[in-house]
Design a protein around this motif. Structure first.
Motif, PDB file in Angstrom:
ATOM      1  N   SER A   9       0.825  -1.205   0.000  1.00  0.00           N
ATOM      2  CA  SER A   9       0.000   0.000   0.000  1.00  0.00           C
ATOM      3  C   SER A   9       0.857   1.252   0.000  1.00  0.00           C
ATOM      4  O   SER A   9       0.380   2.334  -0.244  1.00  0.00           O
ATOM      5  CB  SER A   9      -0.942  -0.010   1.203  1.00  0.00           C
ATOM      6  N   LYS A  10       2.138   1.111   0.264  1.00  0.00           N
ATOM      7  CA  LYS A  10       3.034   2.258   0.256  1.00  0.00           C
ATOM      8  C   LYS A  10       3.476   2.638  -1.149  1.00  0.00           C
ATOM      9  O   LYS A  10       4.068   3.668  -1.362  1.00  0.00           O
ATOM     10  CB  LYS A  10       4.277   1.966   1.109  1.00  0.00           C
ATOM     11  N   GLU A  11       3.200   1.758  -2.126  1.00  0.00           N
ATOM     12  CA  GLU A  11       3.592   2.057  -3.498  1.00  0.00           C
ATOM     13  C   GLU A  11       2.758   3.203  -4.020  1.00  0.00           C
ATOM     14  O   GLU A  11       1.582   3.324  -3.717  1.00  0.00           O
ATOM     15  CB  GLU A  11       3.403   0.832  -4.390  1.00  0.00           C
ATOM     16  N   GLY A  12       3.352   4.043  -4.837  1.00  0.00           N
ATOM     17  CA  GLY A  12       2.665   5.209  -5.371  1.00  0.00           C
ATOM     18  C   GLY A  12       1.720   4.845  -6.494  1.00  0.00           C
ATOM     19  O   GLY A  12       1.456   3.677  -6.763  1.00  0.00           O
ATOM     20  N   ALA A  13       1.225   5.847  -7.173  1.00  0.00           N
ATOM     21  CA  ALA A  13       0.255   5.644  -8.237  1.00  0.00           C
ATOM     22  C   ALA A  13       0.894   5.112  -9.504  1.00  0.00           C
ATOM     23  O   ALA A  13       0.204   4.732 -10.418  1.00  0.00           O
ATOM     24  CB  ALA A  13      -0.466   6.959  -8.530  1.00  0.00           C
ATOM     25  N   SER A  14       2.223   5.092  -9.580  1.00  0.00           N
ATOM     26  CA  SER A  14       2.861   4.566 -10.781  1.00  0.00           C
ATOM     27  C   SER A  14       2.569   3.074 -10.891  1.00  0.00           C
ATOM     28  O   SER A  14       2.307   2.396  -9.906  1.00  0.00           O
ATOM     29  CB  SER A  14       4.370   4.804 -10.731  1.00  0.00           C
ATOM     30  N   MET A  15       2.612   2.563 -12.121  1.00  0.00           N
ATOM     31  CA  MET A  15       2.257   1.185 -12.351  1.00  0.00           C
ATOM     32  C   MET A  15       3.344   0.277 -11.794  1.00  0.00           C
ATOM     33  O   MET A  15       4.503   0.384 -12.169  1.00  0.00           O
ATOM     34  CB  MET A  15       2.053   0.948 -13.845  1.00  0.00           C
ATOM     35  N   ASN A  16       2.977  -0.611 -10.878  1.00  0.00           N
ATOM     36  CA  ASN A  16       3.941  -1.540 -10.311  1.00  0.00           C
ATOM     37  C   ASN A  16       4.071  -2.750 -11.217  1.00  0.00           C
ATOM     38  O   ASN A  16       3.259  -2.941 -12.108  1.00  0.00           O
ATOM     39  CB  ASN A  16       3.533  -1.917  -8.881  1.00  0.00           C
ATOM     40  N   PRO A  17       5.113  -3.591 -11.011  1.00  0.00           N
ATOM     41  CA  PRO A  17       5.323  -4.726 -11.915  1.00  0.00           C
ATOM     42  C   PRO A  17       4.123  -5.652 -12.013  1.00  0.00           C
ATOM     43  O   PRO A  17       3.813  -6.159 -13.077  1.00  0.00           O
ATOM     44  CB  PRO A  17       6.523  -5.448 -11.303  1.00  0.00           C
ATOM     45  N   SER A  18       3.414  -5.891 -10.930  1.00  0.00           N
ATOM     46  CA  SER A  18       2.278  -6.803 -10.989  1.00  0.00           C
ATOM     47  C   SER A  18       1.167  -6.226 -11.853  1.00  0.00           C
ATOM     48  O   SER A  18       0.543  -6.940 -12.626  1.00  0.00           O
ATOM     49  CB  SER A  18       1.769  -7.124  -9.590  1.00  0.00           C
ATOM     50  N   LEU A  19       0.892  -4.950 -11.734  1.00  0.00           N
ATOM     51  CA  LEU A  19      -0.150  -4.328 -12.549  1.00  0.00           C
ATOM     52  C   LEU A  19       0.285  -4.266 -14.012  1.00  0.00           C
ATOM     53  O   LEU A  19      -0.545  -4.408 -14.902  1.00  0.00           O
ATOM     54  CB  LEU A  19      -0.494  -2.940 -12.011  1.00  0.00           C
ATOM     55  N   GLN A  20       1.558  -4.106 -14.263  1.00  0.00           N
ATOM     56  CA  GLN A  20       2.047  -4.111 -15.645  1.00  0.00           C
ATOM     57  C   GLN A  20       1.788  -5.462 -16.290  1.00  0.00           C
ATOM     58  O   GLN A  20       1.355  -5.539 -17.439  1.00  0.00           O
ATOM     59  CB  GLN A  20       3.538  -3.767 -15.693  1.00  0.00           C
ATOM     60  N   ASP A  21       2.015  -6.553 -15.578  1.00  0.00           N
ATOM     61  CA  ASP A  21       1.743  -7.884 -16.131  1.00  0.00           C
ATOM     62  C   ASP A  21       0.252  -8.118 -16.334  1.00  0.00           C
ATOM     63  O   ASP A  21      -0.154  -8.789 -17.274  1.00  0.00           O
ATOM     64  CB  ASP A  21       2.353  -8.975 -15.245  1.00  0.00           C
ATOM     65  N   VAL A  22      -0.568  -7.552 -15.458  1.00  0.00           N
ATOM     66  CA  VAL A  22      -2.026  -7.636 -15.635  1.00  0.00           C
ATOM     67  C   VAL A  22      -2.432  -6.917 -16.918  1.00  0.00           C
ATOM     68  O   VAL A  22      -3.199  -7.447 -17.723  1.00  0.00           O
ATOM     69  CB  VAL A  22      -2.765  -7.053 -14.403  1.00  0.00           C
ATOM     70  N   THR A  23      -1.914  -5.714 -17.137  1.00  0.00           N
ATOM     71  CA  THR A  23      -2.264  -4.981 -18.353  1.00  0.00           C
ATOM     72  C   THR A  23      -1.727  -5.702 -19.591  1.00  0.00           C
ATOM     73  O   THR A  23      -2.394  -5.717 -20.629  1.00  0.00           O
ATOM     74  CB  THR A  23      -1.778  -3.519 -18.322  1.00  0.00           C
TER      75      THR A  23
END
Length: 136
Positions: A9-23
């Motif tokens: 939850s400390k990660e910012g609004a930038s796309m993290n690696p997991s969300l990049q793989d989802v996209t």
């Protein structure tokens, strides 16, 4: 190859690696029929959607009562909501998954799982292509 990441939850609004793989997974699913299972507490809903396109919105509008997330995955396309044996058209031909409280993701060849503080979203391919209103 299956991939599983936990997000912080400390990660910012930038796309993290997991969300990049989802996209990346959704990029390959245009014009596929998806089955979305949403589990929140004791509630389970299913949506069948013919994916036309998707967006990750960093500034999605919240409802007047503040419900909703500012960061969302928006799946666009015709579909149906299936609850307790009844089917209804998907409102607005889109399905929204809030990402503000994303805690983990799992990406497989035929499935994506998104875990949030509110619940679990399991999205699979290979469902019947007979979605009302979908192109034949």
């Amino acid at each position: 190859m299956d991939k599983l990441w936990k997000t912080s939850s400390k990660e910012g609004a930038s796309m993290n690696p997991s969300l990049q793989d989802v996209t990346n997974w959704f990029n390959g699913k245009s014009n596929h029929t998806l089955m979305i299972e949403k589990e929140e507490e004791r509630d389970r809903d299913r949506v069948q959607l013919r994916l036309e396109h998707f967006d990750v919105s960093e500034h999605h509008n919240q409802s007047i009562d503040g419900y909703g997330d500012s960061r969302c995955l928006l799946l666009h396309g015709p579909g149906v909501v299936i609850t307790a044996g009844h089917e209804a058209p998907l409102p607005g031909d889109s399905f929204v998954i809030g990402l503000d409280d994303l805690t983990g993701t799992e990406v497989r060849e035929d499935q994506v799982v998104l875990l949030t503080e509110r619940g679990k979203y399991s999205i699979t391919t290979g469902a019947s292509p007979d979605v009302p209103g979908s192109p034949q």
